[in-house]
Design a protein around this motif. Structure first.
Motif, PDB file in Angstrom:
ATOM      1  N   LYS A 179      22.980  11.614 -36.652  1.00 14.96           N
ATOM      2  CA  LYS A 179      21.634  11.312 -36.144  1.00 14.96           C
ATOM      3  C   LYS A 179      21.533  11.641 -34.655  1.00 14.96           C
ATOM      4  O   LYS A 179      20.549  12.241 -34.200  1.00 14.96           O
ATOM      5  CB  LYS A 179      21.296   9.843 -36.352  1.00 14.96           C
ATOM      6  N   ALA A 180      22.546  11.236 -33.892  1.00 21.37           N
ATOM      7  CA  ALA A 180      22.536  11.502 -32.452  1.00 21.37           C
ATOM      8  C   ALA A 180      22.561  12.992 -32.172  1.00 21.37           C
ATOM      9  O   ALA A 180      21.903  13.476 -31.240  1.00 21.37           O
ATOM     10  CB  ALA A 180      23.734  10.816 -31.786  1.00 21.37           C
ATOM     11  N   SER A 181      23.286  13.745 -32.984  1.00 18.38           N
ATOM     12  CA  SER A 181      23.345  15.197 -32.802  1.00 18.38           C
ATOM     13  C   SER A 181      21.981  15.845 -33.023  1.00 18.38           C
ATOM     14  O   SER A 181      21.685  16.889 -32.441  1.00 18.38           O
ATOM     15  CB  SER A 181      24.378  15.810 -33.765  1.00 18.38           C
ATOM     16  N   GLY A 182      21.160  15.223 -33.858  1.00 19.28           N
ATOM     17  CA  GLY A 182      19.814  15.739 -34.095  1.00 19.28           C
ATOM     18  C   GLY A 182      18.789  15.184 -33.135  1.00 19.28           C
ATOM     19  O   GLY A 182      17.602  15.522 -33.224  1.00 19.28           O
ATOM     20  N   ASN A 183      19.220  14.323 -32.213  1.00 16.67           N
ATOM     21  CA  ASN A 183      18.307  13.707 -31.245  1.00 16.67           C
ATOM     22  C   ASN A 183      18.937  13.753 -29.856  1.00 16.67           C
ATOM     23  O   ASN A 183      19.053  12.751 -29.162  1.00 16.67           O
ATOM     24  CB  ASN A 183      18.010  12.257 -31.650  1.00 16.67           C
ATOM     25  N   SER A 184      19.342  14.947 -29.447  1.00 18.11           N
ATOM     26  CA  SER A 184      20.099  15.103 -28.210  1.00 18.11           C
ATOM     27  C   SER A 184      19.234  14.866 -26.978  1.00 18.11           C
ATOM     28  O   SER A 184      18.076  15.292 -26.931  1.00 18.11           O
ATOM     29  CB  SER A 184      20.700  16.515 -28.137  1.00 18.11           C
ATOM     30  N   PRO A 185      19.798  14.216 -25.945  1.00 16.28           N
ATOM     31  CA  PRO A 185      19.082  14.075 -24.672  1.00 16.28           C
ATOM     32  C   PRO A 185      19.101  15.360 -23.855  1.00 16.28           C
ATOM     33  O   PRO A 185      18.447  15.443 -22.824  1.00 16.28           O
ATOM     34  CB  PRO A 185      19.852  12.961 -23.955  1.00 16.28           C
ATOM     35  N   PRO A 187      18.595  19.725 -23.838  1.00 13.00           N
ATOM     36  CA  PRO A 187      17.921  20.780 -24.602  1.00 13.00           C
ATOM     37  C   PRO A 187      18.895  21.660 -25.379  1.00 13.00           C
ATOM     38  O   PRO A 187      18.591  22.101 -26.492  1.00 13.00           O
ATOM     39  CB  PRO A 187      17.188  21.579 -23.522  1.00 13.00           C
ATOM     40  N   SER A 188      20.062  21.934 -24.823  1.00 17.41           N
ATOM     41  CA  SER A 188      21.077  22.755 -25.497  1.00 17.41           C
ATOM     42  C   SER A 188      22.430  22.053 -25.379  1.00 17.41           C
ATOM     43  O   SER A 188      23.265  22.413 -24.537  1.00 17.41           O
ATOM     44  CB  SER A 188      21.143  24.157 -24.881  1.00 17.41           C
ATOM     45  N   PRO A 189      22.660  21.055 -26.205  1.00 16.68           N
ATOM     46  CA  PRO A 189      23.892  20.271 -26.069  1.00 16.68           C
ATOM     47  C   PRO A 189      25.129  21.082 -26.447  1.00 16.68           C
ATOM     48  O   PRO A 189      25.080  21.903 -27.366  1.00 16.68           O
ATOM     49  CB  PRO A 189      23.677  19.120 -27.046  1.00 16.68           C
ATOM     50  N   PRO A 190      26.244  20.862 -25.748  1.00 14.91           N
ATOM     51  CA  PRO A 190      27.492  21.492 -26.156  1.00 14.91           C
ATOM     52  C   PRO A 190      27.963  20.895 -27.475  1.00 14.91           C
ATOM     53  O   PRO A 190      27.528  19.804 -27.856  1.00 14.91           O
ATOM     54  CB  PRO A 190      28.458  21.147 -25.009  1.00 14.91           C
ATOM     55  N   PRO A 191      28.827  21.583 -28.195  1.00 13.56           N
ATOM     56  CA  PRO A 191      29.288  21.054 -29.490  1.00 13.56           C
ATOM     57  C   PRO A 191      30.069  19.760 -29.344  1.00 13.56           C
ATOM     58  O   PRO A 191      30.787  19.546 -28.365  1.00 13.56           O
ATOM     59  CB  PRO A 191      30.175  22.191 -30.039  1.00 13.56           C
ATOM     60  N   ALA A 192      29.910  18.896 -30.315  1.00 15.26           N
ATOM     61  CA  ALA A 192      30.594  17.599 -30.299  1.00 15.26           C
ATOM     62  C   ALA A 192      32.072  17.786 -30.615  1.00 15.26           C
ATOM     63  O   ALA A 192      32.420  18.434 -31.615  1.00 15.26           O
ATOM     64  CB  ALA A 192      29.963  16.664 -31.333  1.00 15.26           C
ATOM     65  N   PRO A 193      32.977  17.223 -29.800  1.00 10.12           N
ATOM     66  CA  PRO A 193      34.425  17.354 -30.048  1.00 10.12           C
ATOM     67  C   PRO A 193      34.864  16.390 -31.144  1.00 10.12           C
ATOM     68  O   PRO A 193      35.364  15.292 -30.874  1.00 10.12           O
ATOM     69  CB  PRO A 193      35.029  17.001 -28.683  1.00 10.12           C
ATOM     70  N   LEU A 255      27.697  19.071 -38.093  1.00  6.79           N
ATOM     71  CA  LEU A 255      28.614  20.156 -38.434  1.00  6.79           C
ATOM     72  C   LEU A 255      28.108  21.521 -38.008  1.00  6.79           C
ATOM     73  O   LEU A 255      28.880  22.484 -37.955  1.00  6.79           O
ATOM     74  CB  LEU A 255      28.910  20.131 -39.940  1.00  6.79           C
ATOM     75  N   SER A 256      26.821  21.627 -37.692  1.00  6.08           N
ATOM     76  CA  SER A 256      26.301  22.900 -37.188  1.00  6.08           C
ATOM     77  C   SER A 256      26.620  23.107 -35.716  1.00  6.08           C
ATOM     78  O   SER A 256      26.453  24.211 -35.187  1.00  6.08           O
ATOM     79  CB  SER A 256      24.785  22.973 -37.390  1.00  6.08           C
ATOM     80  N   ASN A 257      27.076  22.038 -35.030  1.00  3.01           N
ATOM     81  CA  ASN A 257      27.374  22.159 -33.598  1.00  3.01           C
ATOM     82  C   ASN A 257      28.512  21.212 -33.237  1.00  3.01           C
ATOM     83  O   ASN A 257      28.341  20.233 -32.519  1.00  3.01           O
ATOM     84  CB  ASN A 257      26.133  21.848 -32.763  1.00  3.01           C
ATOM     85  N   ALA A 258      29.705  21.536 -33.753  1.00  7.62           N
ATOM     86  CA  ALA A 258      30.879  20.707 -33.501  1.00  7.62           C
ATOM     87  C   ALA A 258      32.089  21.590 -33.241  1.00  7.62           C
ATOM     88  O   ALA A 258      32.131  22.751 -33.645  1.00  7.62           O
ATOM     89  CB  ALA A 258      31.146  19.783 -34.688  1.00  7.62           C
ATOM     90  N   CYS A 259      33.054  21.002 -32.553  1.00  9.87           N
ATOM     91  CA  CYS A 259      34.303  21.709 -32.268  1.00  9.87           C
ATOM     92  C   CYS A 259      35.454  20.733 -32.439  1.00  9.87           C
ATOM     93  O   CYS A 259      35.258  19.606 -32.911  1.00  9.87           O
ATOM     94  CB  CYS A 259      34.281  22.311 -30.872  1.00  9.87           C
ATOM     95  N   GLY A 260      36.656  21.148 -32.031  1.00  9.45           N
ATOM     96  CA  GLY A 260      37.807  20.274 -32.153  1.00  9.45           C
ATOM     97  C   GLY A 260      37.924  19.317 -30.993  1.00  9.45           C
ATOM     98  O   GLY A 260      37.648  18.123 -31.119  1.00  9.45           O
TER      99      GLY A 260
END
Length: 323
Positions: A179-185, A187-193, A255-260
């Motif tokens: 949910k948080a990934s779809g409601n980022s503070p 505009p272009s958030p880096p991928p979630a580790p 999962l569309s914007n995540a990394c290790g």
């Protein structure tokens, strides 16, 4: 008056936050947000933060209508994002978790659902706070330590931690991160580790002395995540090659914007690469000397199962490419 309690001498405490008068409690919460948001103010001493959270806990205890409870839970959690200094936000978050662990067993069955809701709001706000900090490595590590240090809700060595609290976190963690990934503070958030963010659960699964806690982490968090990553990987295959799957969460925003572990270096990883990163870290934790032998065997078995799935998918992909 509640407004007087937000003076330079300290935050609104005691009788204001736990007042039987809703207007007094509301005013105290608003003054608290302003007090902590003052950019010139450093984090409160640990003892003062504990007193503050004692008052907030009972302020929330006194809220008695669903809409009031929802609004108050959101308002308290959003203080994390209202505060200007990141260090103050993290200390406020640490105070929340230590207070929650300390007071959890005193919550009666008529009030427990609203505290589950408050936990959910704080988990979501915490992820948005980390995202606003661009998933800074030191900040993520501090966040993990808040969860896993003694007094934190995912500390495997602290017998005071109620199991139901750890279970609830396992149940909601990925959902709220999605949910948080779809409601980022941003505009272009880096991928979630993701490997970093799940480290507390890998450690809990490895070191918990109870089988039920291990099973809850696997069934509520690890299995759904690996299934979602496998389904995302399968979506690139022709329809005839897809394995039938039951309905399951997809965590598509996450999962569309995540990394290790390193957002700026790795960028967003493919589902296959992300799954490999998570499995590698899980194997490493399972291999650590502090891991309980029974849990080590279970983690190795889980690693083997999903590594074989990855190898089968890779083989199928090569067969399709060669046909």
């Amino acid at each position: 008056m509640a407004s007087e309690s937000a003076s330079s001498s300290g935050p609104p405490l005691g009788k204001y936050l736990a007042s039987t008068d809703k207007k007094t409690r509301d005013k105290a919460i608003k003054n608290l947000a302003a007090f902590l948001s003052d950019p010139s103010r450093d984090a409160l001493p640990k003892a003062d933060m504990a007193k503050l959270w004692k008052g907030i806990f009972y302020c929330f205890w006194m809220s008695d209508k669903p809409l009031v409870q929802q609004a108050l839970a959101t308002e308290i959690a959003e203080i994390l994002l209202d505060v200007t200094k990141l260090s103050v936000s993290l200390e406020f978050l640490r105070g929340f978790w230590e207070s929650t662990v300390r007071e959890w067993n005193s919550i009666d069955r008529l009030r427990i659902d609203k505290y589950y809701m408050l936990v959910r709001r704080f988990v979501n706000a915490s992820f948005r706070l980390l995202m606003r900090a661009e998933w800074d490595e030191a900040t993520c590590q501090e966040y993990n330590s808040i969860l896993t240090d003694r007094g934190g809700p995912l500390c495997p060595e602290d017998q005071r931690v109620p199991t139901s609290l750890a279970y609830h976190l396992a149940d909601i963690y990925l959902e709220e991160l999605d949910k948080a990934s779809g409601n980022s503070p941003l505009p272009s958030p880096p991928p979630a580790p993701l490997t970093t963010l799940l480290a507390p659960f890998f450690t809990l699964a490895a070191r918990t002395p109870t089988n039920t806690t291990y099973q809850r982490v696997q069934s509520a968090l690890l299995d759904p995540l690996y299934t979602a990553l496998g389904a995302s990987h399968d979506s690139d295959e022709p329809p005839s090659r897809k394995r039938p799957r039951l309905s399951a969460p997809t965590f598509s925003n996450l999962l569309s914007n995540a990394c290790g572990t390193r957002p700026k270096v790795e960028g967003a990883l493919s589902s296959s690469a992300l799954k490999t990163s998570l499995l590698k870290r899980m194997f490493e934790v399972a291999s650590e000397p502090d891991t309980r032998d029974a849990n080590r065997r279970k983690l190795y078995a889980l690693w083997k199962e999903h590594m074989e799935d990855e190898e089968d998918d890779s083989l199928e992909a090569r067969e399709v490419d060669g046909s």
